[in-house]
Design a protein around this motif. Structure first.
Motif, short mmCIF file in Angstrom:
data_model
loop_
_atom_site.label_atom_id
_atom_site.label_comp_id
_atom_site.label_asym_id
_atom_site.label_seq_id
_atom_site.Cartn_x
_atom_site.Cartn_y
_atom_site.Cartn_z
N ASP A 74 -7.32 -7.87 4.34
CA ASP A 74 -7.82 -8.24 5.67
C ASP A 74 -9.05 -9.14 5.55
O ASP A 74 -9.23 -10.06 6.36
CB ASP A 74 -8.14 -6.98 6.48
N GLU A 94 -6.17 -2.91 0.81
CA GLU A 94 -5.99 -3.16 2.25
C GLU A 94 -7.20 -3.90 2.81
O GLU A 94 -7.08 -4.90 3.54
CB GLU A 94 -5.79 -1.83 3.00
N LYS A 146 -5.64 1.47 -3.35
CA LYS A 146 -4.81 0.98 -2.24
C LYS A 146 -5.66 0.73 -0.99
O LYS A 146 -5.43 -0.23 -0.25
CB LYS A 146 -3.68 1.98 -1.93
N ARG A 173 2.45 0.31 4.08
CA ARG A 173 2.15 1.59 3.42
C ARG A 173 3.48 2.29 3.21
O ARG A 173 4.05 2.85 4.15
CB ARG A 173 1.22 2.44 4.29
N SER A 210 0.87 -1.16 0.00
CA SER A 210 0.00 0.00 0.00
C SER A 210 0.92 1.22 0.00
O SER A 210 2.09 1.12 -0.35
CB SER A 210 -0.93 -0.01 1.23
N ASN A 234 -2.91 -5.52 7.01
CA ASN A 234 -3.00 -4.69 5.78
C ASN A 234 -3.50 -3.31 6.15
O ASN A 234 -4.69 -3.12 6.26
CB ASN A 234 -3.97 -5.36 4.78
N ALA A 235 -2.66 -2.29 6.34
CA ALA A 235 -1.26 -2.38 6.01
C ALA A 235 -0.48 -1.54 7.00
O ALA A 235 -0.99 -0.51 7.49
CB ALA A 235 -1.00 -1.83 4.62
N SER A 245 0.84 -6.36 4.28
CA SER A 245 1.16 -5.22 3.43
C SER A 245 1.79 -4.09 4.23
O SER A 245 1.69 -4.04 5.44
CB SER A 245 -0.12 -4.72 2.74
#
Ligand code: VAH
Length: 311
Positions: free
Chosen positions: A150, A146, A142, A164, A112, A233-234, A162
Motif C-alpha cells: 500500500d 501488506e 505478511k 489473504r 498474504s 493489500n490485501a 494482494s
C-alpha cells in the motif's frame, strides 16, 4: 507478460500452467535448487534469486515482463525455526521487488495469508479491516508486505495488489511447512491407509480453499480495474472453513471406513489458535466480483479421485 517467482512451489506449480493455458506468457522463476518440474518445461523459465535485484532486473528486461507474481515464502511452521531467513525472503526480497517495480513500472502481487492476523483479531468472522498483530514471524512478514504494497502504491504509484489466502488444498505439489498442511495430508493418508492422526485438535476451525479457486482469484484480482478497487493489500478471500472432524466426514462420504484420530502438535496448534476461523470476504465480492466455486464436498471428490491416481 508475467514472471512467477517460486514457480515450483504449491501455488506456483499450478499457477504457471493455469495462466499459460489462458494465453499469458509466463516465465517460470525457480530457485534452481531443484530441477524444473516437467510440467513447467513447456514455456520459458529462469533461475531467480529474489534477493539478487540486479539479476531480477535483467530477467525482467530479457522477457519484457510487466507483472511479477512473487510466491517465494518460508511458510508459517518452518519459519518459526528460522525467523531471520523468513524475514529475508518475506520482507527484504519483497521490498527489493517493489523498488524494481517502481523503477520499471511493474505490477506486483505477493500473496498474504490468514497468517497475517493474530489472537487479538476477531476470529469469526475476521473482517477485511481489523487489528493485525500476528504472533508468528511468517504473519509479521505478511503484515509488513501488506503495508509495503500500500505504501509503494500510495507514494510511487506502484500497482501492488494482494490476497489473504486461506489454507490452500491441492494434489499436484504438496505444501511445505505450513500449519494448514494437514488438510492436504489427510487426503493422501485416507487413500493410502484409511486413517489419519490430525496434528490439530477437534476444535480447530480454519478457513480453507481448493487450489483451482485460488488460481482464479489470483488472475481475477490481477485483472480487476483499479478504479473499482478500494482495497489493494490485501483482500480477504474465502471459500469454506472446517474442523478436522468435518473434513473427515466429507471424506467418509466416499471412503466410509476412514478413521480420524488426533496426535496434536503443540507448535502447530499454537499457531492455528491465533488464526481466523472464518474470513469475511465481502470487500473482494463487492470490489472485483469474487465468488468461490468449490464446496468442501466438491473439493473432496476431486482430491480423492486425483490422489488415488497418484498413489
Ligand atoms: C501456512 N498454508 O500454513 C500456509 C498459509 C494459510 C496458511 O500461510 O503457513
Amino acid at each position: 507478460r508475467i514472471l512467477v517467482i517460486g514457480a515450483a512451489g504449491q501455488i506456483g506449480s499450478e499457477l504457471v500452467p493455469y495462466m499459460r493455458e489462458r494465453g499469458y506468457t509466463v516465465v517460470a522463476g525457480t530457485s534452481g535448487r531443484t530441477p524444473l518440474p516437467p510440467h513447467l518445461a513447456d514455456g520459458p523459465s529462469e533461475t531467480v534469486n529474489l534477493m539478487d535485484t540486479e539479476a531480477l532486473k535483467r530477467i525482467v528486461e530479457r522477457h519484457r515482463i510487466d507483472t511479477v507474481i512473487n510466491l517465494a515464502a518460508i511458510l508459517s511452521a518452518t519459519a518459526e525455526a528460522k525467523p531471520f531467513a523468513a524475514w529475508s525472503v518475506g520482507v527484504n526480497g519483497v521490498i527489493g521487488l517493489l523498488e524494481l517495480a517502481r523503477e520499471m513500472k511493474l505490477s506486483v502481487l505477493t500473496p498474504s495469508s490468514i497468517g497475517a492476523f493474530g489472537p487479538e483479531t476477531p476470529r469469526n468472522p475476521t473482517p477485511q479491516d481489523t487489528i493485525q498483530r500476528p504472533k508468528t514471524i511468517y504473519g509479521i512478514t505478511k503484515v509488513v508486505d501488506e503495508l509495503l504494497g500500500d505504501y509503494y502504491r500510495a507514494k510511487y504509484g506502484v500497482d501492488a495488489r494482494s490476497l489473504r489466502f486461506p489454507g490452500l488444498i491441492s494434489y499436484v505439489t504438496p505444501p511445505g511447512g505450513g500449519t494448514t498442511d494437514y488438510a492436504v495430508e489427510i487426503y493422501w493418508e485416507a487413500v493410502r491407509r484409511g486413517r489419519y492422526a490430525s496434528p490439530l485438535g477437534p476444535e480447530t476451525r480454519l478457513p480453507m480453499m481448493f487450489m483451482p479457486d485460488a488460481l482464479r482469484a489470483t488472475v481475477e484480482v490481477m485483472e480487476a480495474d483499479a478504479e473499482k478497487l478500494k482495497h489493494f493489500n490485501a483482500f480477504n478471500v474465502a471459500a469454506f472453513s472446517f474442523t478436522p472432524d468435518e473434513i473427515a466426514e466429507s471424506i467418509r462420504r466416499k471412503l466410509p471406513g476412514f478413521e480420524l484420530t488426533y496426535a496434536v502438535k503443540p507448535n502447530l496448534q499454537a499457531i492455528a489458535d491465533g488464526w481466523p476461523q472464518v474470513l469475511d470476504d465481502l470487500a473482494a465480492r463487492e470490489e472485483w466480483g469474487w465468488r468461490p466455486e468449490y464446496s468442501l464436498d466438491a473439493m473432496t471428490d476431486v482430491m480423492l479421485a486425483e490422489v488415488a491416481k497418484r498413489v
